[in-house]
Enzyme design. Structure first.
Site, short mmCIF file in Angstrom:
data_model
loop_
_atom_site.label_atom_id
_atom_site.label_comp_id
_atom_site.label_asym_id
_atom_site.label_seq_id
_atom_site.Cartn_x
_atom_site.Cartn_y
_atom_site.Cartn_z
CG HIS A 1 -3.23 3.25 2.35
ND1 HIS A 1 -3.72 2.90 1.11
CD2 HIS A 1 -3.32 2.14 3.13
CE1 HIS A 1 -4.08 1.63 1.15
NE2 HIS A 1 -3.86 1.15 2.35
CG ASN B 1 -6.85 -0.73 1.11
OD1 ASN B 1 -6.14 -0.35 0.19
ND2 ASN B 1 -6.35 -1.21 2.23
CB CYS C 1 -0.95 0.00 1.20
SG CYS C 1 -2.13 -1.37 1.16
#
Length: 330
Positions: A257, A287, A116
């Site tokens: 994020h 996500n 990520c």
């Protein structure tokens, strides 16, 4: 000799058409809208459902839009770097496939695997390449088809993730105090037990056993990951702000994020920045791993002004983390 600063000069993005909302998800696994919204903050996520299409398809769509928006000839691109954890194949690189599809005959291409944090790390890498003076135009793409590794029988993880891609064009300028100003990037290395895919790599290659035991899906110890993510991203953002003498009034935008709405809120609280200054689209995309930060820039691009002070931060598998400070260039 003039100092070269590296700036983002455009953003392109792509998300699949198919929307998987919480109502439909609740018919697939034991969950509900209230549980997901309270704990994660995701209302819907985009899923790439077409057979035979992978991460490179979304990355190519994002890059093509970027080229068109910036009126850039593909032959002017020096390098293309794709940050992803869901490459089309073990090899060749996803970036090489994108390059071939878009006809970037004067560029080289490679992938970055930093989970990520992939876009955050790759943006810093590309900016350093530009600042060296050896490269003029680099495309950085964050792209992930997370649905390819999500177990839709696991209620703890399947509501979190979606698919998407976004790309930025990085170029050089002699203008002062603009572009990427500072980065703080670190890797803890303790994260293997808490966030990984058990099979498919060289340690545990695919076999009938690994398939039968559902070992090719993402595994996450949510509580541990949440704790480390909040601490790391909050500390990293605070450090970047302090060493660049940024007060809460100086910060125009925070881009974290998009992993969990509670993590995003915790980082904003640590910086004492109101949520109005925090880019957030987790509710509609979920996500998307390496794609979350550039997708946020894509969504908010029209609200950005030249000179805006932006802090970006991420955390991911392997307990990679960091934060960067950039001043928007247009």
């Amino acid at each position: 000799m003039a100092v070269i600063n590296a700036i983002i000069t455009g953003v392109g993005g792509y998300v699949p058409d198919y929307v998987l909302n919480n109502e439909e998800l609740s018919r697939m696994v034991d969950t509900n809208d209230e549980w997901i919204m309270t704990r994660i903050g995701v209302k819907e996520r985009r899923i790439l459902t077409e057979e035979g299409l992978g991460t490179s398809y979304m990355a190519r769509k994002a890059a093509a839009q970027l080229l068109k928006k910036t009126n850039t000839d593909p032959l002017e691109i020096d390098a293309i770097i794709v940050a992803t954890s869901s490459a089309d194949f073990h090899f060749p690189s996803t970036a090489s496939i994108v390059l071939g599809k878009l006809g970037m005959k004067n560029a080289f291409a490679f992938d970055v695997s930093a989970a990520c944090c992939g876009f955050l790390y790759t943006l810093d890498l590309a900016c350093n390449m530009i600042q060296s003076g050896r490269h003029k135009k680099i495309i950085v793409i964050g792209a992930d088809k997370m649905s390819s590794m999500v177990d839709y029988k696991d209620r703890a993880t399947c509501p979190i993730f979606g698919d998407g891609a976004a790309a930025v064009l990085v170029e050089g300028t002699e203008e002062e105090n603009i572009g990427l100003i500072d980065s703080y990037l670190r890797t803890d290395g303790k994260g293997l037990p808490y966030l990984h895919m058990k099979a498919g790599g060289s340690v545990c290659p695919p076999s009938h056993f690994t398939v039968d035991h559902r070992l090719h899906y993402l595994h996450q110890d949510g509580r541990t990951v949440f704790r480390y993510a909040v601490t790391s991203m909050s500390d990293d953002c605070e450090l970047i702000a302090q060493r660049n003498n940024l007060t809460k009034e100086d910060i125009d935008w925070v881009v974290t994020h998009q992993a969990n709405v509670r993590i995003i809120e915790a980082v904003a609280k640590r910086l004492d920045v109101p949520m109005e200054k925090v880019m957030m689209n987790i509710q509609k995309y979920g996500n998307t791993s390496a794609a979350t930060i550039p997708l946020a820039l894509w969504d908010y691009e029209s609200q950005l002004k030249k000179g805006d002070n932006i802090i970006i931060s991420a955390f991911g598998a392997g307990f990679v983390h960091g934060a960067s400070y950039l001043r928007w260039a247009y």
